[in-house]
Design an enzyme around this catalytic site. Structure first.
Site, PDB file in Angstrom:
ATOM      1  N   SER B  22      35.337  37.570  45.139  1.00  0.00           N
ATOM      2  CA  SER B  22      36.738  37.680  45.516  1.00  0.00           C
ATOM      3  C   SER B  22      37.058  39.090  45.962  1.00  0.00           C
ATOM      4  CB  SER B  22      37.649  37.240  44.355  1.00  0.00           C
ATOM      5  OG  SER B  22      38.358  38.323  43.820  1.00  0.00           O
ATOM      6  N   GLY B  24      40.430  41.376  46.062  1.00  0.00           N
ATOM      7  CA  GLY B  24      41.855  41.493  45.750  1.00  0.00           C
ATOM      8  C   GLY B  24      42.487  42.625  46.516  1.00  0.00           C
ATOM      9  N   ALA B  27      40.135  45.763  44.705  1.00  0.00           N
ATOM     10  CA  ALA B  27      38.736  45.738  44.327  1.00  0.00           C
ATOM     11  C   ALA B  27      38.024  44.539  44.917  1.00  0.00           C
ATOM     12  CB  ALA B  27      38.642  45.680  42.799  1.00  0.00           C
ATOM     13  N   THR B  29      35.174  41.844  43.785  1.00  0.00           N
ATOM     14  CA  THR B  29      34.562  41.360  42.559  1.00  0.00           C
ATOM     15  C   THR B  29      33.266  40.622  42.902  1.00  0.00           C
ATOM     16  OG1 THR B  29      36.741  41.143  41.581  1.00  0.00           O
ATOM     17  CG2 THR B  29      34.965  39.987  40.489  1.00  0.00           C
ATOM     18  N   ASP B 146      50.226  43.206  35.864  1.00  0.00           N
ATOM     19  CA  ASP B 146      49.969  42.270  36.968  1.00  0.00           C
ATOM     20  C   ASP B 146      49.703  40.870  36.412  1.00  0.00           C
ATOM     21  OD1 ASP B 146      49.525  41.257  39.504  1.00  0.00           O
ATOM     22  OD2 ASP B 146      47.518  42.096  39.720  1.00  0.00           O
TER      23      ASP B 146
HETATM   24  N1  LIG Z   1      34.962  38.590  33.814  1.00  0.00           N
HETATM   25  C1  LIG Z   1      35.151  37.650  34.734  1.00  0.00           C
HETATM   26  N2  LIG Z   1      34.569  36.457  34.613  1.00  0.00           N
HETATM   27  C2  LIG Z   1      34.728  35.500  35.551  1.00  0.00           C
HETATM   28  N3  LIG Z   1      35.480  35.647  36.640  1.00  0.00           N
HETATM   29  C3  LIG Z   1      36.100  36.819  36.834  1.00  0.00           C
HETATM   30  C4  LIG Z   1      35.970  37.883  35.891  1.00  0.00           C
HETATM   31  N4  LIG Z   1      36.675  38.916  36.338  1.00  0.00           N
HETATM   32  C5  LIG Z   1      37.210  38.540  37.513  1.00  0.00           C
HETATM   33  N5  LIG Z   1      36.879  37.273  37.822  1.00  0.00           N
HETATM   34  C6  LIG Z   1      37.319  36.518  39.026  1.00  0.00           C
HETATM   35  O1  LIG Z   1      37.531  37.437  40.089  1.00  0.00           O
HETATM   36  C7  LIG Z   1      38.881  37.456  40.500  1.00  0.00           C
HETATM   37  C8  LIG Z   1      39.327  38.878  40.788  1.00  0.00           C
HETATM   38  O2  LIG Z   1      39.216  39.699  39.659  1.00  0.00           O
HETATM   39  P1  LIG Z   1      40.351  40.718  39.236  1.00  0.00           P
HETATM   40  O3  LIG Z   1      41.623  39.976  39.046  1.00  0.00           O
HETATM   41  O4  LIG Z   1      39.894  41.548  38.110  1.00  0.00           O
HETATM   42  O5  LIG Z   1      40.409  41.649  40.519  1.00  0.00           O
HETATM   43  P2  LIG Z   1      41.489  41.802  41.676  1.00  0.00           P
HETATM   44  O6  LIG Z   1      42.572  40.830  41.559  1.00  0.00           O
HETATM   45  O7  LIG Z   1      40.711  41.896  42.896  1.00  0.00           O
HETATM   46  O8  LIG Z   1      42.007  43.193  41.269  1.00  0.00           O
HETATM   47  P3  LIG Z   1      43.286  43.978  41.712  1.00  0.00           P
HETATM   48  O9  LIG Z   1      44.463  43.108  41.479  1.00  0.00           O
HETATM   49  O10 LIG Z   1      43.223  45.164  40.813  1.00  0.00           O
HETATM   50  O11 LIG Z   1      43.032  44.252  43.138  1.00  0.00           O
HETATM   51  C9  LIG Z   1      39.651  36.790  39.356  1.00  0.00           C
HETATM   52  O12 LIG Z   1      40.824  36.161  39.794  1.00  0.00           O
HETATM   53  C10 LIG Z   1      38.625  35.820  38.813  1.00  0.00           C
HETATM   54  O13 LIG Z   1      38.647  34.630  39.578  1.00  0.00           O
HETATM   55 MG   LIG Z   2      43.441  39.742  40.009  1.00  0.00          MG
END
Ligand SMILES: Nc1ncnc2c1ncn2[C@@H]1O[C@H](COP(=O)(O)OP(=O)(O)OP(=O)(O)O)[C@@H](O)[C@H]1O
Ligand SMILES: [Mg+2]
Lengths: 337, 236
Positions: B22, B24, B27, B29, B146
């Protein structure tokens, strides 16, 4: 063929536009109530401005489009949100014209009109919408017959923040305070540290405004930074916050398109930042220029047409106005996705 | 250890077999199989639209905040992914992969007919757990920052118990105002993402209320925050 005449007067811009059912804009003229530097526009004076200009604008738009009132099928006006007195002065004129010309009326939500105008002009299909103006700051996405608000300001609108700062530093309101800040910002170099406040998909500008105001009024700090630096820093900070929350909404909603609308949406620095953001996620951005971004009559006419085409009209007794009218209150009858 | 050391020098994580799951606002992920263990790597990358000074300031602050809050929650019995490894230079954190789905996905899958029926016992149980856990987080004087249905996962191995993630925007505060805004953010994300879910959010609020003596002042404050949100809609 259906032709709609639109009337906008929710803030200091009075706009009349004429639009055809295929989206052709036959006329789109605007007259802005401009106050002296350091002064905002008051509801009473703005209404007075609209009252004194509206008839000549209607006549001019008919002449410009080569039409007579007989060619018009429907009158669309802004029901809200906006400032009460200016909204009412326009609605009264529309009611009068409707009876004089025997034409139906359609009441339109101002925010929805911005969105639909943006989609019309750019061809964006299902974008995340960043709606940024003097009175509104919202991150919007469509689903199931509603434009849903995912993020918004929890205090003042971004345009309001810029306008109020323009008053503090006493720069002209002509053509708009935001435009003049943008020009000064181009000459700024040093970034002043300001609060940066995003809360999920929401933003807050109140703290930033009071912080930068105090710098602008402090002779000691003004030795360090020029007024240009302050404008630059204000833009860099608040626009970053907007782009960040818009991107968060795009990620959350799984969308790839973004569309900026509303008066602040024509700021070129903001548009550039949006472009940089989408290029880092293989998305696409859509922007429109000041003719359609800033409040105008054509957007009201077009949104009015979208309602009118399904044979929906507003009975005379319901052609009121309202200062508060949320984007997500409107049933989107014209979209089937 | 050799892989970890190697990872520090690697700019493109997909080169060591990480899969981007993903992207966001902040970041990317990635999922990575690390010696047979499924891991998540969250990498904050430079946002070109932001002034470099502002960008690195924000990025550094948020990665630290995320680490601190994950630890604080874990220590206090709130289920969050276990933190495995931190690389401040490349602004990456490696954590436990939680096998499950987001609450958002769960609601999409389980609300029938475009959310006409949202009231299944399982959904209500999840909402009550969310309210209780958010309340626990707030009682630590931690604001998540958030709260959305994308940032709460449901762990498959423990019958869909909630796991909170994405603490980049979190901060410490004792103020009812900040806690109320946190709830307001969740409410708005909930209702805009999941049509007809007002009753579900009420379940969340009710269990938030039932979970701590500090709740009433936060809930009172929430009413004020909501009012402010609606009132400021002035003109376009
Ligand atoms: N520890 C985890 N185990 C499984 N899936 C995860 C995990 N961490 C994140 N994910 C998946 O990745 C997605 C994005 O992670 P996260 O929400 O931490 O980052 P983001 O939304 O990109 O961050 P930000 O909002 O700071 O930009 C989550 O919605 C989830 O689906
Ligand atoms: Mg997120």
């Amino acid at each position: 063929m259906v032709i709609v005449m639109g009337f906008e007067g929710s803030a200091n811009k009075l706009g009349i536009g004429i639009v055809k059912d295929d989206g052709t804009i036959l006329s789109n003229i605007r007259h802005t109530y401009i106050t002296p530097p350091g002064e905002g526009f008051l509801p009473k004076d703005t209404a007075e401005h609209h009252r004194s200009w509206i008839i000549s604008l209607v006549k001019r738009s008919l002449t410009e489009s080569g039409l007579t009132h007989k060619d018009i099928d429907c009158l669309a006006y802004t029901k809200g949100p906006g400032m009460g007195p200016p909204l009412r002065s326009v609605a009264v004129t529309v009611r009068m014209l409707s009876q004089l010309w025997k034409k139906p009326i359609v009441a339109v939500n101002h925010c929805i009109a911005h969105i639909e105008m943006g989609r019309l002009i750019t061809g964006a299909k299902n974008p995340t919408v960043l709606y940024v103006s003097g009175g509104n700051t919202q991150v919007i996405s469509y689903s199931l017959k509603k434009y849903r608000i995912f993020g918004e300001t929890i205090d003042i609108a971004v345009g309001n923040c810029l306008d109020r700062f323009a008053r503090v530093i006493n720069i002209p309101n002509d053509p708009s305070p935001g435009y003049n800040i943008e020009q000064l910002a181009k000459k700024g170099k040093n970034l002043v540290e300001l609060p940066y406040v995003t809360k999920g998909m929401d933003v807050s500008f109140g703290g930033i405004l009071s912080n930068i105001e105090s710098i602008a009024k402090n002779p000691v700090r003004l030795k360090e930074y020029t007024v240009e630096d302050l404008c630059y820093s204000l833009q860099e900070t608040v626009f970053s916050m907007l782009v960040e929350t818009a991107e968060r909404a795009m990620a959350h909603c799984g969308q790839t398109e973004i569309l900026a609308v509303g008066g602040v949406g024509c700021n070129e620095r903001l548009q550039q930042m949006i472009n940089q953001m989408v290029s880092q996620r293989n998305g696409q951005s859509f922007a429109i220029d000041e003719r359609y971004c800033i409040d105008n009559g054509a957007m009201i006419a077009w949104a009015g047409y979208l309602i009118f085409k399904n044979n929906i009209t507003t009975p005379l007794c319901e052609t009121s106005t309202t200062q508060r009218f949320r984007t997500d209150q409107v049933e989107v009858t014209w979209r089937d996705d | 250890m050799s892989d970890l050391v190697k990872m520090e020098g690697i700019t493109d994580l997909t080169k060591i077999g990480a899969e981007l799951i993903s992207q966001g606002a902040e970041a990317k992920t990635f999922k990575l199989n690390y010696f047979g263990m499924e891991c998540i790597i969250k990498e904050r990358f430079v946002k070109t639209y932001r002034h470099p000074t502002l960008d690195s300031k924000i990025s550094n602050k948020r990665i630290l905040q995320e680490i601190r809050s994950l630890n604080k929650c874990k220590k206090n019995g709130i289920d969050v992914p276990g933190l495995l490894f931190v690389d401040i230079v490349q602004t990456r954190i490696m954590m436990e992969f939680v096998n499950g789905i987001t609450v958002k996905q769960f609601l999409y899958n389980n609300c029938e007919n475009n959310y006409q029926n949202t009231q299944t016992p399982e959904i209500i149980r999840i909402c009550r757990e969310i309210g209780q856990q958010v309340c626990k987080i707030h009682d630590l004087n931690l604001i998540h920052g958030d709260l959305t249905t994308s940032n709460i996962l449901l762990r498959t191995s423990t019958n869909n118990s909630t796991v909170f993630i994405d603490f980049g925007l979190s901060y410490t505060s004792t103020l009812a105002e900040d806690k109320a805004v946190d709830l307001y953010v969740l409410e708005r994300a909930f209702i805009s993402t999941h049509p007809n879910s007002e009753s579900l959010f009420n379940e969340i609020l009710q269990s938030y209320k039932d979970s701590s003596k500090n709740s009433p002042s936060v809930i009172n404050r929430l009413d004020q925050v909501r009012l402010r949100g609606r009132k400021k809609l002035a003109f376009g």
